[in-house]
Design a protein around this motif. Structure first.
Motif, PDB file in Angstrom:
ATOM      1  N   GLU A 230      32.289   7.531  -6.483  1.00  0.00           N
ATOM      2  CA  GLU A 230      31.076   8.184  -6.942  1.00  0.00           C
ATOM      3  C   GLU A 230      31.456   9.292  -7.916  1.00  0.00           C
ATOM      4  O   GLU A 230      32.322  10.123  -7.632  1.00  0.00           O
ATOM      5  N   GLY A 231      30.809   9.288  -9.091  1.00  0.00           N
ATOM      6  CA  GLY A 231      31.259  10.167 -10.162  1.00  0.00           C
ATOM      7  C   GLY A 231      30.492  11.447 -10.364  1.00  0.00           C
ATOM      8  O   GLY A 231      30.830  12.218 -11.273  1.00  0.00           O
ATOM      9  N   VAL A 232      29.461  11.724  -9.556  1.00  0.00           N
ATOM     10  CA  VAL A 232      28.629  12.905  -9.812  1.00  0.00           C
ATOM     11  C   VAL A 232      29.383  14.205  -9.555  1.00  0.00           C
ATOM     12  O   VAL A 232      29.396  15.107 -10.395  1.00  0.00           O
ATOM     13  N   ASP A 233      30.014  14.296  -8.384  1.00  0.00           N
ATOM     14  CA  ASP A 233      30.685  15.542  -8.013  1.00  0.00           C
ATOM     15  C   ASP A 233      32.151  15.496  -8.432  1.00  0.00           C
ATOM     16  O   ASP A 233      32.913  14.670  -7.938  1.00  0.00           O
ATOM     17  N   PRO A 234      32.580  16.380  -9.342  1.00  0.00           N
ATOM     18  CA  PRO A 234      33.964  16.319  -9.835  1.00  0.00           C
ATOM     19  C   PRO A 234      34.993  16.609  -8.750  1.00  0.00           C
ATOM     20  O   PRO A 234      36.106  16.066  -8.787  1.00  0.00           O
ATOM     21  N   HIS A 235      34.656  17.461  -7.806  1.00  0.00           N
ATOM     22  CA  HIS A 235      35.603  17.772  -6.732  1.00  0.00           C
ATOM     23  C   HIS A 235      35.826  16.553  -5.845  1.00  0.00           C
ATOM     24  O   HIS A 235      36.967  16.214  -5.506  1.00  0.00           O
TER      25      HIS A 235
ATOM     26  N   HIS B 177      28.076  12.069  -2.219  1.00  0.00           N
ATOM     27  CA  HIS B 177      29.192  12.830  -1.677  1.00  0.00           C
ATOM     28  C   HIS B 177      29.420  14.086  -2.497  1.00  0.00           C
ATOM     29  O   HIS B 177      29.358  14.064  -3.723  1.00  0.00           O
ATOM     30  N   ALA B 178      29.738  15.170  -1.820  1.00  0.00           N
ATOM     31  CA  ALA B 178      30.030  16.422  -2.509  1.00  0.00           C
ATOM     32  C   ALA B 178      31.033  17.208  -1.689  1.00  0.00           C
ATOM     33  O   ALA B 178      31.043  17.147  -0.456  1.00  0.00           O
TER      34      ALA B 178
END
Length: 497
Positions: A212-217, A9-10
């Motif tokens: 999910e922690g990849v995308d901070p936004h 997710h982003a």
């Protein structure tokens, strides 16, 4: 359970910037309403993979909301003060009050996961810890708390990519902690046991949310939205807690009123025997509390009983044997404003003694199934589920080495009447008699039934009740001292096995 958190997710910055103002405004409004209603606390549990944005997200929430009403707690290595008490004590004393938000890092899930991942114990102990966490959360929710649990996730590939990028960046390599490297080595075990814990502890009253922690936004908006939805739903709820426990009906296999009536209230000690036995038992107690084996234990004595049954006199004879620095007496009356803002058992957890110490409770947590039940100060659901909560509380105490003795001092109605009349005639005893004492006599039968149910439901092998025939104060005082001494000696003998 974690697969859905690896989709990727982003959210682009433009969308993020457009959504944040409205989300922040709504969170602030909900936080203000939470404070105004002051009906329940919010407990946010933060768990997951190192580097998945846990700290950054909580930092952002503090920027979006009023940080004065958010208490962030981190439970890393246990302090000496915490090690000297049952494990749950450190969490109980940090619970937020009604109207406030508490964020817990390194909470009870972190402790059980790290212990299992590093082989400190086997699956059976992990499952036991899981059941303990479920009971704690169910009780907190029954008391009205809103619990929101977040697991911040990274795939193994994502975690390694993050570590490599930071390692190669001299300006940000400091952000890699020893725990990051450690978890990179134990990732598979951590995720495997983590999924086991999440699957067993995601309940309708305290569900897990995998972020999910990849995308901070994405993770920031996801956490903000979940927190907002939980707050708004709880604030709109008009009645009762988020969850009500299944409550079993009271059994009627044992007529406990006949058990109390069967006590031999004629038991007495003459003055000479009393003085001899009192001195003997007091000396015995003084020696036991100074014994080096006491360093592995704490002592808790609970005193309940009929009004004018002699609880105060019995406590004074126990205290007279000891150095005042060895014990503490906690009188329990109507809860204060601070205590009403917390779950019921909080006011008792905060007084649990450290190893080597002795605490006397002059009335206790049993008030919920006695006076609160009879006088209607709590609902039937509250006092009926309290039996299980009390047994769990006492199991945690004894499991941590606390020697727990519980006394019900019993007198008959005629003896109580005589003592009430005596108190009204003697100037220095008048403060002991109140209008409430006289009113309680009118509910003698209801209190007797409540005591019977209490003994039936909470007299366990690890924490049995001692019923004390208290028509004769001398007999009662010696029996109390002897019971405490016997309990300490029994605990010391178990240490040798």
């Amino acid at each position: 359970m974690f697969e859905s958190a690896e989709i990727g997710h982003a959210i682009d910055k433009e969308t993020y910037d457009a959504e944040v103002p409205a989300l922040r405004e709504a969170l602030l409004e909900a936080q203000f309403e939470l404070k105004q209603q002051a009906r329940f606390p919010v407990i946010v549990l933060i768990n997951g993979i190192e580097g998945a944005g846990k700290g950054e997200t909580v930092k952002l929430l503090n920027e979006w909301m009023d940080p004065r009403l958010i208490e962030v707690r981190t439970f890393d290595q246990q302090t000496d003060e915490e090690l000297a008490r049952p494990p749950a004590w450190r969490y109980w004393r940090a619970l937020p009050a009604k109207g406030r938000i508490g964020v817990f890092f390194g909470n009870w899930y972190s402790q059980m996961l790290q212990g299992r991942v590093h082989g400190l114990f086997k699956d059976a102990v992990l499952d036991q810890a899981i059941r303990g966490a479920e009971r704690l959360e169910e009780m907190l929710c029954d008391e009205g708390a809103l619990i929101i649990k977040f697991w911040f996730h990274l795939s193994k590939k994502q975690m390694k990519a993050r570590l490599k990028a930071l390692k190669d960046d001299p300006l940000h390599s400091w952000r890699i902690s020893p725990l990051d490297w450690q978890q990179s080595e134990t990732y598979d075990r951590f995720v495997r046991f983590g999924e086991r814990v999440l699957r067993q502890t995601s309940r309708d009253y305290a569900p897990w949310h995998v972020i999910e922690g990849v995308d901070p936004h994405y993770r920031s908006l996801a956490v903000g939205r979940i927190l907002l939805e939980g707050l708004q739903a709880a604030l709109k709820a008009q009645h009762g807690p988020v969850h009500q426990a299944n409550i079993a009906p009271l059994g009627r296999a044992i007529d406990q009123r006949s058990l109390l009536d069967s006590l031999d209230m004629s038991l007495r000690l003459d003055k000479n025997d009393y003085q001899e036995q009192l001195i003997t038992e007091q000396a015995r107690l003084a020696g036991l509390l100074r014994d080096k084996r006491m360093r592995r234990h704490a002592l808790v004595a609970v005193f309940e009983g009929n009004d004018a049954a002699g609880k105060g006199g019995a406590i004074r004879r126990v205290a007279a044997a000891l150095d005042p620095r060895q014990y503490r007496i906690v009188p329990i009356a109507a809860p204060t404003e601070e205590e009403r803002a917390q779950p019921y058992l909080w006011r008792f957890w905060r007084h649990v003694p450290a190893r080597g110490k002795f605490t006397v409770f002059d009335r206790s947590w049993y008030g919920r199934v006695l006076v609160e039940r009879v006088e209607g100060f709590c609902t039937q659901a509250d006092w009926m589920r309290a039996y299980g909560e009390i047994n769990d509380f006492e199991e945690q105490l004894t499991g941590a080495g606390v020697v727990l003795v519980k006394f019900w001092l019993s007198i008959d109605q005629q003896t109580q009447l005589e003592r009430f009349q005596e108190r009204e005639q003697i100037p220095f005893k008048r403060f002991k008699i109140t209008e409430e004492d006289w009113r309680n006599r009118e509910k003698w039968g209801e209190y007797a039934q409540a005591v019977g149910d209490m003994v039936d439901r909470t007299s366990t092998e690890i924490a049995p009740w001692t019923l004390v025939e208290a028509n004769d104060k001398r007999w009662a005082r010696v029996k109390v001292l002897r019971t405490i001494n016997d309990a300490l000696e029994a605990a010391f003998k178990k240490d040798k096995k």
